[in-house]
Design a protein around this motif. Structure first.
Motif, mmCIF file in Angstrom:
data_model
loop_
_atom_site.group_PDB
_atom_site.id
_atom_site.type_symbol
_atom_site.label_atom_id
_atom_site.label_comp_id
_atom_site.label_asym_id
_atom_site.label_seq_id
_atom_site.Cartn_x
_atom_site.Cartn_y
_atom_site.Cartn_z
ATOM 1 N N VAL A 145 -5.349 -12.379 17.778
ATOM 2 C CA VAL A 145 -4.236 -12.811 17.076
ATOM 3 C C VAL A 145 -4.232 -12.902 15.737
ATOM 4 O O VAL A 145 -3.231 -12.383 14.591
ATOM 5 N N ALA A 146 -5.269 -13.667 15.102
ATOM 6 C CA ALA A 146 -5.212 -14.075 13.776
ATOM 7 C C ALA A 146 -5.615 -12.868 12.784
ATOM 8 O O ALA A 146 -5.106 -12.474 11.872
ATOM 9 N N GLY A 147 -6.172 -11.696 13.543
ATOM 10 C CA GLY A 147 -6.682 -10.366 12.862
ATOM 11 C C GLY A 147 -5.498 -9.833 12.764
ATOM 12 O O GLY A 147 -5.101 -8.928 11.805
ATOM 13 N N GLY A 148 -4.759 -9.541 13.746
ATOM 14 C CA GLY A 148 -3.258 -9.010 13.849
ATOM 15 C C GLY A 148 -2.452 -9.432 12.680
ATOM 16 O O GLY A 148 -1.819 -8.582 11.969
ATOM 17 N N PHE A 149 -2.114 -10.696 12.556
ATOM 18 C CA PHE A 149 -1.360 -11.239 11.676
ATOM 19 C C PHE A 149 -2.001 -10.848 10.051
ATOM 20 O O PHE A 149 -1.334 -10.534 9.289
ATOM 21 N N PHE A 150 -3.334 -11.327 10.020
ATOM 22 C CA PHE A 150 -3.803 -10.925 8.735
ATOM 23 C C PHE A 150 -3.695 -9.427 8.293
ATOM 24 O O PHE A 150 -3.559 -9.072 7.159
ATOM 25 N N THR A 151 -3.826 -8.387 9.317
ATOM 26 C CA THR A 151 -3.840 -7.083 8.961
ATOM 27 C C THR A 151 -2.191 -6.692 8.388
ATOM 28 O O THR A 151 -2.107 -6.084 7.549
ATOM 29 N N LEU A 152 -1.517 -7.326 8.945
ATOM 30 C CA LEU A 152 0.058 -7.134 8.623
ATOM 31 C C LEU A 152 0.018 -7.565 7.063
ATOM 32 O O LEU A 152 0.755 -7.003 6.068
ATOM 33 N N VAL A 153 -0.511 -8.932 6.700
ATOM 34 C CA VAL A 153 -0.463 -9.368 5.438
ATOM 35 C C VAL A 153 -1.045 -8.542 4.412
ATOM 36 O O VAL A 153 -0.759 -8.160 3.442
ATOM 37 N N ASN A 154 -2.319 -8.191 4.915
ATOM 38 C CA ASN A 154 -3.128 -7.065 4.061
ATOM 39 C C ASN A 154 -2.313 -5.888 3.586
ATOM 40 O O ASN A 154 -2.559 -5.156 2.702
ATOM 41 N N ILE A 155 -1.696 -5.185 4.579
ATOM 42 C CA ILE A 155 -0.962 -4.124 4.531
ATOM 43 C C ILE A 155 -0.018 -4.259 3.441
ATOM 44 O O ILE A 155 0.261 -3.316 2.446
ATOM 45 N N ILE A 156 0.904 -5.319 3.711
ATOM 46 C CA ILE A 156 1.684 -5.825 2.413
ATOM 47 C C ILE A 156 1.130 -5.927 1.077
ATOM 48 O O ILE A 156 1.556 -5.454 -0.038
ATOM 49 N N SER A 157 0.118 -6.815 1.010
ATOM 50 C CA SER A 157 -0.633 -7.164 -0.214
ATOM 51 C C SER A 157 -1.146 -5.915 -0.847
ATOM 52 O O SER A 157 -0.966 -5.587 -2.027
ATOM 53 N N ASN A 158 -1.976 -5.185 -0.165
ATOM 54 C CA ASN A 158 -2.655 -4.003 -0.718
ATOM 55 C C ASN A 158 -1.994 -3.061 -1.235
ATOM 56 O O ASN A 158 -1.790 -2.277 -2.032
ATOM 57 N N GLY A 159 -0.609 -2.896 -0.199
ATOM 58 C CA GLY A 159 0.612 -1.796 -0.548
ATOM 59 C C GLY A 159 1.163 -2.207 -1.925
ATOM 60 O O GLY A 159 1.206 -1.252 -2.956
ATOM 61 N N LEU A 160 1.648 -3.408 -2.244
ATOM 62 C CA LEU A 160 2.093 -3.800 -3.299
ATOM 63 C C LEU A 160 1.144 -3.715 -4.508
ATOM 64 O O LEU A 160 1.542 -3.251 -5.628
ATOM 65 N N TRP A 161 -0.229 -3.873 -4.538
ATOM 66 C CA TRP A 161 -1.442 -3.482 -5.218
ATOM 67 C C TRP A 161 -1.213 -2.303 -5.878
ATOM 68 O O TRP A 161 -1.559 -1.576 -7.062
ATOM 69 N N ALA A 162 -1.154 -1.445 -4.850
ATOM 70 C CA ALA A 162 -1.310 -0.106 -4.916
ATOM 71 C C ALA A 162 -0.119 0.570 -5.536
ATOM 72 O O ALA A 162 -0.151 1.492 -6.421
ATOM 73 N N LEU A 163 1.101 0.047 -5.372
ATOM 74 C CA LEU A 163 2.382 0.470 -5.945
ATOM 75 C C LEU A 163 2.203 0.264 -7.473
ATOM 76 O O LEU A 163 2.684 0.954 -8.196
ATOM 77 N N LEU A 164 1.867 -1.095 -7.829
ATOM 78 C CA LEU A 164 1.560 -1.649 -8.908
ATOM 79 C C LEU A 164 0.573 -0.631 -9.921
ATOM 80 O O LEU A 164 0.977 -0.043 -10.967
ATOM 81 N N GLY A 165 -0.340 -0.107 -9.288
ATOM 82 C CA GLY A 165 -1.395 0.872 -9.930
ATOM 83 C C GLY A 165 -0.512 2.231 -10.026
ATOM 84 O O GLY A 165 -0.765 2.836 -11.128
ATOM 85 N N ARG A 166 0.172 2.486 -9.120
ATOM 86 C CA ARG A 166 0.871 3.915 -9.166
ATOM 87 C C ARG A 166 1.883 3.601 -10.217
ATOM 88 O O ARG A 166 2.307 4.843 -11.225
ATOM 89 N N GLY A 167 2.706 2.605 -10.570
ATOM 90 C CA GLY A 167 3.655 2.599 -11.598
ATOM 91 C C GLY A 167 2.937 2.407 -12.969
ATOM 92 O O GLY A 167 3.283 3.179 -13.554
ATOM 93 N N ILE A 168 1.907 1.876 -12.946
ATOM 94 C CA ILE A 168 0.733 1.773 -14.251
ATOM 95 C C ILE A 168 0.674 3.186 -14.340
ATOM 96 O O ILE A 168 0.399 3.740 -15.744
ATOM 97 N N ALA A 169 0.233 3.935 -13.582
ATOM 98 C CA ALA A 169 -0.357 5.350 -13.889
ATOM 99 C C ALA A 169 0.834 6.062 -14.764
ATOM 100 O O ALA A 169 0.392 6.937 -15.464
ATOM 101 N N GLN A 170 1.936 5.858 -14.542
ATOM 102 C CA GLN A 170 2.964 6.561 -15.260
ATOM 103 C C GLN A 170 2.824 6.239 -16.760
ATOM 104 O O GLN A 170 3.312 6.952 -17.492
#
Length: 198
Positions: A145-170
């Motif tokens: 249960v905790a792993g499932g919740f944390f995975t959802l949170v990690n998807i959001i967190s890593n996704g935001l950092w990846a999008l930030l990196g993509r924006g910086i790339a421009q």
């Protein structure tokens, strides 16, 4: 176990830990800016899989060994710091990484394996296993249960950092700018090593 209060407090803890700068987020941002979002996805999948496995291990009792035997945690911190030094040097030396055939982001297996020596990951997993597990809860059920919740949170967190990196790339249209960015990311990784060791 799944009361509204538990879910809110757990998600608040998970999100505050996952979104803060750390080795995973900095490497995801650097990879996304250098290689693009699509090529960074395997790295992100590896983080999610590896941390889920780490959370299961700590919930099933491996965490108590790490907590109760200081030498084990010290060895893990040293190994993690050495590996982060290596990664920081790799990021700093990346010269026009998009064009290089040798340069690439982490694979799923590499990113998952890194979680075993990622001190911030261990702190997050230990905190999750020791603070939020209700009395009398089956450890495996709790871990899932905790792993499932944390995975959802990690998807959001890593996704935001990846999008930030993509924006910086421009903004990194020239090799000189890309070099400055990679040196900055390496420096931040080196600074995170200091906080890990201290």
């Amino acid at each position: 176990m799944l009361t509204t209060e538990w879910i809110i407090s757990f998600l608040a803890f998970a999100f505050s830990m996952a979104i803060s700068p750390g080795p995973n987020n900095l490497m995801v941002m650097a990879a996304s800016s250098n290689f693009g979002l699509a090529r960074t996805l395997p790295h992100m999948f590896g983080i999610w899989i590896g941390f889920f496995g780490l959370l299961v291990l700590t919930s099933l009792g491996v965490g108590s060994v790490v907590k109760n035997v200081p030498e084990v945690y010290t060895v893990m911190k040293v190994l993690g710091a050495l590996y982060l030094l290596y990664l920081g040097v790799r990021i700093a030396m990346a010269d026009n990484a998009i064009e290089s055939k040798e340069a690439r982001p982490f694979t799923v297996v590499e990113a998952a394996g890194f979680q075993l020596v990622n001190p911030k990951g261990w702190l997050m997993a230990l905190g999750t296993a020791s603070t939020f597990a209700p009395q009398g809860t089956d450890p495996l059920n709790y871990a899932l249960v905790a792993g499932g919740f944390f995975t959802l949170v990690n998807i959001i967190s890593n996704g935001l950092w990846a999008l930030l990196g993509r924006g910086i790339a421009q903004l990194l249209g020239t090799p000189a700018r890309r070099r400055i960015f990679n040196l900055s990311m390496a420096t931040l990784l080196f600074i995170s090593i200091y906080f890990i060791i201290v």
